[in-house]
Design an enzyme around this catalytic site. Structure first.
Site, PDB file in Angstrom:
ATOM      1  N   HIS A 119       7.608  -6.105 -16.656  1.00 55.67           N
ATOM      2  CA  HIS A 119       6.627  -7.150 -16.308  1.00 55.67           C
ATOM      3  C   HIS A 119       6.376  -8.116 -17.460  1.00 55.67           C
ATOM      4  O   HIS A 119       5.347  -8.777 -17.506  1.00 55.67           O
ATOM      5  CB  HIS A 119       5.297  -6.519 -15.834  1.00 55.67           C
ATOM      6  CG  HIS A 119       5.403  -5.874 -14.481  1.00 55.67           C
ATOM      7  ND1 HIS A 119       4.467  -4.993 -13.987  1.00 55.67           N
ATOM      8  CD2 HIS A 119       6.340  -5.988 -13.515  1.00 55.67           C
ATOM      9  CE1 HIS A 119       4.826  -4.593 -12.777  1.00 55.67           C
ATOM     10  NE2 HIS A 119       5.966  -5.179 -12.469  1.00 55.67           N
ATOM     11  N   GLY A 195       0.681   7.368 -15.833  1.00 58.46           N
ATOM     12  CA  GLY A 195      -0.436   6.423 -15.763  1.00 58.46           C
ATOM     13  C   GLY A 195      -0.162   5.167 -14.964  1.00 58.46           C
ATOM     14  O   GLY A 195      -0.514   4.078 -15.396  1.00 58.46           O
ATOM     15  N   GLU A 223      -5.332  11.048 -11.559  1.00 59.29           N
ATOM     16  CA  GLU A 223      -5.489  11.280 -10.110  1.00 59.29           C
ATOM     17  C   GLU A 223      -4.209  11.887  -9.567  1.00 59.29           C
ATOM     18  O   GLU A 223      -3.134  11.596 -10.067  1.00 59.29           O
ATOM     19  CB  GLU A 223      -5.689   9.940  -9.378  1.00 59.29           C
ATOM     20  CG  GLU A 223      -6.722   9.007  -9.978  1.00 59.29           C
ATOM     21  CD  GLU A 223      -8.126   9.405  -9.597  1.00 59.29           C
ATOM     22  OE1 GLU A 223      -8.269  10.152  -8.608  1.00 59.29           O
ATOM     23  OE2 GLU A 223      -9.067   9.000 -10.306  1.00 59.29           O
TER      24      GLU A 223
HETATM   25  C1  BJW Z   1      -4.414   7.488 -16.332  1.00 60.18           C
HETATM   26  C2  BJW Z   1      -5.255   7.416 -17.417  1.00 60.18           C
HETATM   27  C3  BJW Z   1      -4.986   8.312 -18.446  1.00 60.18           C
HETATM   28  C4  BJW Z   1      -5.933   5.928 -16.075  1.00 60.18           C
HETATM   29  N1  BJW Z   1      -3.965   9.155 -18.332  1.00 60.18           N
HETATM   30  N2  BJW Z   1      -3.412   8.340 -16.229  1.00 60.18           N
HETATM   31  C5  BJW Z   1       6.749  -5.081  -0.802  1.00 60.18           C
HETATM   32  C6  BJW Z   1       7.962  -5.076  -1.454  1.00 60.18           C
HETATM   33  C7  BJW Z   1       8.184  -5.864  -2.602  1.00 60.18           C
HETATM   34  C8  BJW Z   1       7.170  -6.669  -3.097  1.00 60.18           C
HETATM   35  C9  BJW Z   1       5.989  -6.687  -2.436  1.00 60.18           C
HETATM   36  C10 BJW Z   1       5.771  -5.936  -1.298  1.00 60.18           C
HETATM   37  N3  BJW Z   1       4.534  -6.183  -0.872  1.00 60.18           N
HETATM   38  C11 BJW Z   1       3.958  -7.071  -1.714  1.00 60.18           C
HETATM   39  C12 BJW Z   1       4.826  -7.390  -2.674  1.00 60.18           C
HETATM   40  C13 BJW Z   1       4.555  -8.325  -3.759  1.00 60.18           C
HETATM   41  C14 BJW Z   1       3.949  -7.727  -4.994  1.00 60.18           C
HETATM   42  C15 BJW Z   1       3.345  -6.357  -4.774  1.00 60.18           C
HETATM   43  O1  BJW Z   1       3.930  -5.323  -5.013  1.00 60.18           O
HETATM   44  N4  BJW Z   1       2.097  -6.308  -4.353  1.00 60.18           N
HETATM   45  C16 BJW Z   1       1.408  -5.037  -4.118  1.00 60.18           C
HETATM   46  C17 BJW Z   1      -0.005  -5.131  -4.636  1.00 60.18           C
HETATM   47  C18 BJW Z   1       1.508  -4.686  -2.670  1.00 60.18           C
HETATM   48  N5  BJW Z   1       4.977  -7.678  -6.026  1.00 60.18           N
HETATM   49  C19 BJW Z   1       5.305  -8.760  -6.695  1.00 60.18           C
HETATM   50  O2  BJW Z   1       4.813  -9.846  -6.430  1.00 60.18           O
HETATM   51  C20 BJW Z   1       6.353  -8.624  -7.771  1.00 60.18           C
HETATM   52  N6  BJW Z   1       7.386  -9.568  -7.541  1.00 60.18           N
HETATM   53  C21 BJW Z   1       8.176  -9.493  -6.508  1.00 60.18           C
HETATM   54  O3  BJW Z   1       8.127  -8.561  -5.730  1.00 60.18           O
HETATM   55  O4  BJW Z   1       9.060 -10.553  -6.414  1.00 60.18           O
HETATM   56  C22 BJW Z   1       9.780 -10.694  -5.181  1.00 60.18           C
HETATM   57  C23 BJW Z   1       8.907 -11.504  -4.219  1.00 60.18           C
HETATM   58  C24 BJW Z   1       8.920 -12.870  -4.308  1.00 60.18           C
HETATM   59  C25 BJW Z   1       8.139 -13.615  -3.411  1.00 60.18           C
HETATM   60  C26 BJW Z   1       7.320 -12.973  -2.469  1.00 60.18           C
HETATM   61  C27 BJW Z   1       7.280 -11.567  -2.433  1.00 60.18           C
HETATM   62  C28 BJW Z   1       8.081 -10.833  -3.317  1.00 60.18           C
HETATM   63  C29 BJW Z   1       5.771  -8.951  -9.142  1.00 60.18           C
HETATM   64  C30 BJW Z   1       4.759  -7.961  -9.585  1.00 60.18           C
HETATM   65  C31 BJW Z   1       4.125  -8.420 -10.899  1.00 60.18           C
HETATM   66  C32 BJW Z   1       2.997  -7.501 -11.344  1.00 60.18           C
HETATM   67  N7  BJW Z   1       2.242  -8.144 -12.358  1.00 60.18           N
HETATM   68  C33 BJW Z   1       1.113  -7.449 -12.951  1.00 60.18           C
HETATM   69  C34 BJW Z   1       0.406  -8.383 -13.960  1.00 60.18           C
HETATM   70  C35 BJW Z   1       1.208  -8.524 -15.258  1.00 60.18           C
HETATM   71  C36 BJW Z   1       0.586  -9.500 -16.166  1.00 60.18           C
HETATM   72  C37 BJW Z   1      -0.783  -9.105 -16.637  1.00 60.18           C
HETATM   73  O5  BJW Z   1      -1.020  -7.958 -17.046  1.00 60.18           O
HETATM   74  O6  BJW Z   1      -1.654  -9.943 -16.657  1.00 60.18           O
HETATM   75  O7  BJW Z   1       1.565  -6.258 -13.590  1.00 60.18           O
HETATM   76  S1  BJW Z   1      -0.041  -6.861 -11.728  1.00 60.18           S
HETATM   77  C38 BJW Z   1      -0.425  -5.366 -12.547  1.00 60.18           C
HETATM   78  O8  BJW Z   1      -0.031  -4.221 -11.761  1.00 60.18           O
HETATM   79  C39 BJW Z   1       0.454  -5.346 -13.818  1.00 60.18           C
HETATM   80  C40 BJW Z   1       0.890  -3.915 -13.864  1.00 60.18           C
HETATM   81  O9  BJW Z   1       2.063  -3.773 -14.641  1.00 60.18           O
HETATM   82  C41 BJW Z   1       1.060  -3.550 -12.415  1.00 60.18           C
HETATM   83  C42 BJW Z   1       0.996  -2.068 -12.127  1.00 60.18           C
HETATM   84  O10 BJW Z   1      -0.265  -1.543 -12.414  1.00 60.18           O
HETATM   85  P1  BJW Z   1      -0.371  -0.087 -13.074  1.00 60.18           P
HETATM   86  O11 BJW Z   1       0.266  -0.104 -14.405  1.00 60.18           O
HETATM   87  O12 BJW Z   1       0.085   0.931 -12.116  1.00 60.18           O
HETATM   88  O13 BJW Z   1      -1.964   0.002 -13.350  1.00 60.18           O
HETATM   89  P2  BJW Z   1      -3.159   0.467 -12.376  1.00 60.18           P
HETATM   90  O14 BJW Z   1      -4.421   0.014 -13.007  1.00 60.18           O
HETATM   91  O15 BJW Z   1      -2.903   0.045 -10.993  1.00 60.18           O
HETATM   92  O16 BJW Z   1      -3.113   2.055 -12.404  1.00 60.18           O
HETATM   93  C43 BJW Z   1      -3.466   2.805 -13.559  1.00 60.18           C
HETATM   94  C44 BJW Z   1      -3.203   4.260 -13.254  1.00 60.18           C
HETATM   95  O17 BJW Z   1      -3.392   5.005 -14.443  1.00 60.18           O
HETATM   96  C45 BJW Z   1      -4.146   4.865 -12.208  1.00 60.18           C
HETATM   97  O18 BJW Z   1      -3.359   5.628 -11.287  1.00 60.18           O
HETATM   98  C46 BJW Z   1      -5.059   5.796 -13.008  1.00 60.18           C
HETATM   99  O19 BJW Z   1      -5.437   6.961 -12.279  1.00 60.18           O
HETATM  100  C47 BJW Z   1      -4.158   6.161 -14.151  1.00 60.18           C
HETATM  101  N8  BJW Z   1      -4.851   6.472 -15.402  1.00 60.18           N
HETATM  102  N9  BJW Z   1      -6.199   6.392 -17.149  1.00 60.18           N
HETATM  103  C48 BJW Z   1      -3.204   9.120 -17.164  1.00 60.18           C
HETATM  104  N10 BJW Z   1      -5.781   8.322 -19.525  1.00 60.18           N
END
Ligand code: BJW
Ligand code: ZN
Length: 261
Positions: A119, A195, A223
């Site tokens: 990312h 995480g 979780e």
């Molecule tokens: C602990 C802990 C401790 C806490 N120990 N554990 C279906 C197929 C394909 C794509 C899509 C689809 N449906 C929708 C989409 C589009 C979209 C998507 O997936 N959306 C979903 C929400 C449904 N995807 C995209 O848009 C991606 N691009 C793409 O697919 O391009 C093709 C396309 C083009 C045109 C139209 C459609 C598709 C791009 C995704 C980019 C993600 N960007 C971000 C922001 C980055 C910049 C920034 O930081 O500002 O990336 S969003 C955000 O989420 C960030 C993260 O990397 C990402 C994942 O989050 P993560 O790391 O999992 O964090 P959390 O907070 O969600 O979870 C934390 C976890 O830790 C929890 O489980 C806690 O329990 C745990 N935890 N403390 C262990 N101490």
């Protein structure tokens, strides 16, 4: 047999390990996860609204200020025992790669050698129009106050605004990084997912890709995550406690002790 013993067995049988990390691994370093509510002056903003190309077009100074502030927050943070533990798997003889969804540099600062950022990175900037990488001067990186509006610098080539070098929703992941990630996942014996909520595609498909390629998958999370395969193991707890415990359970305690892992 406990989940930890099962995980240690799988680890002992594996040679190539991929750590797949999300925001939860940096939580113990004080970096908020995406599920956490924003605090302070940012509390009135929805992060989902700041982390899009539309938001940047509408209010570039707000979005640039938000990322500069996050960059400073990361610069002031330290790798925690989870980050620090990963290179110790390397020291103990496993072949280790890290695929991270995080835009911080805490894996690198902890000593991990092979880190793929799917990312993007907070440390990079690129042109909003021509996508060329942009260089930032120390003055352009001055500490942002929380909530400060800061006009982004301009591209040397086309004079459009520079934007953060991260991947926003509906944007494609960097091709090289994605290709490297897929190769590592297909070649590994074990993927340890740490995480991540596993909802943001396509990165969220990585554990299933590993299972489909015949690897085992261990999830480390506060979780429970939904397990879909017999080769999946859940280690519930904080990453900074679970990863060092896993290393010890696999019998790698013979390596020199490190105060932080
Ligand atoms: C602990 C802990 C401790 C806490 N120990 N554990 C279906 C197929 C394909 C794509 C899509 C689809 N449906 C929708 C989409 C589009 C979209 C998507 O997936 N959306 C979903 C929400 C449904 N995807 C995209 O848009 C991606 N691009 C793409 O697919 O391009 C093709 C396309 C083009 C045109 C139209 C459609 C598709 C791009 C995704 C980019 C993600 N960007 C971000 C922001 C980055 C910049 C920034 O930081 O500002 O990336 S969003 C955000 O989420 C960030 C993260 O990397 C990402 C994942 O989050 P993560 O790391 O999992 O964090 P959390 O907070 O969600 O979870 C934390 C976890 O830790 C929890 O489980 C806690 O329990 C745990 N935890 N403390 C262990 N101490
Ligand atoms: Zn440009």
């Amino acid at each position: 047999m406990s989940q930890m013993q099962r995980a240690a067995d799988v680890l002992r049988r594996s040679k190539k390990i991929v750590f797949f990390s999300g925001a939860g691994i940096s939580a113990e370093s004080g970096i908020p996860t995406f599920r956490d509510k924003l605090t302070g002056l940012w509390a009135k903003h929805d992060p989902q609204r700041l982390e899009t190309a539309d938001a940047f077009e509408e209010n570039p100074a707000l979005v640039w200020g938000w990322y500069l502030w996050r960059r400073h927050q990361v610069s002031g943070a330290k790798p925690n025992p989870a980050h620090l533990c990963i290179p110790r798997f390397q020291d103990a003889g496993w072949e280790v790669s890290v695929i991270t969804q995080n835009i911080d540099d805490l894996h690198e600062r902890a000593g991990s050698l092979d880190v793929v950022h799917v990312h993007g990175s907070l440390m990079d900037a690129k042109c909003f129009a021509c996508h060329r990488p942009g260089e930032l001067t120390p003055d352009q990186l001055r500490v942002a106050e929380e909530g400060q509006l800061i006009e982004p610098p301009r591209c040397d080539h086309c004079n459009a605004r520079l934007r953060p070098g991260v991947v926003w929703f509906r944007e494609k992941l960097p091709e090289d990084a994605w290709r490297s990630a897929v190769r590592r996942v297909r070649e590994c014996d074990l993927l340890i997912s740490v995480g991540t909520s596993g909802v943001v595609m396509p990165a969220a498909g990585i554990p299933e890709m590993a299972l489909a390629a015949g690897a085992a998958v261990i999830h480390v999370n506060l979780e429970e995550v939904g397990l879909v395969g017999a080769d999946e193991i859940m280690l519930k707890g904080s990453a900074g406690v679970v990863l060092p415990a896993l290393l010890r359970a696999a019998g790698a305690e013979a390596i020199p002790d490190h105060h932080s892992c």
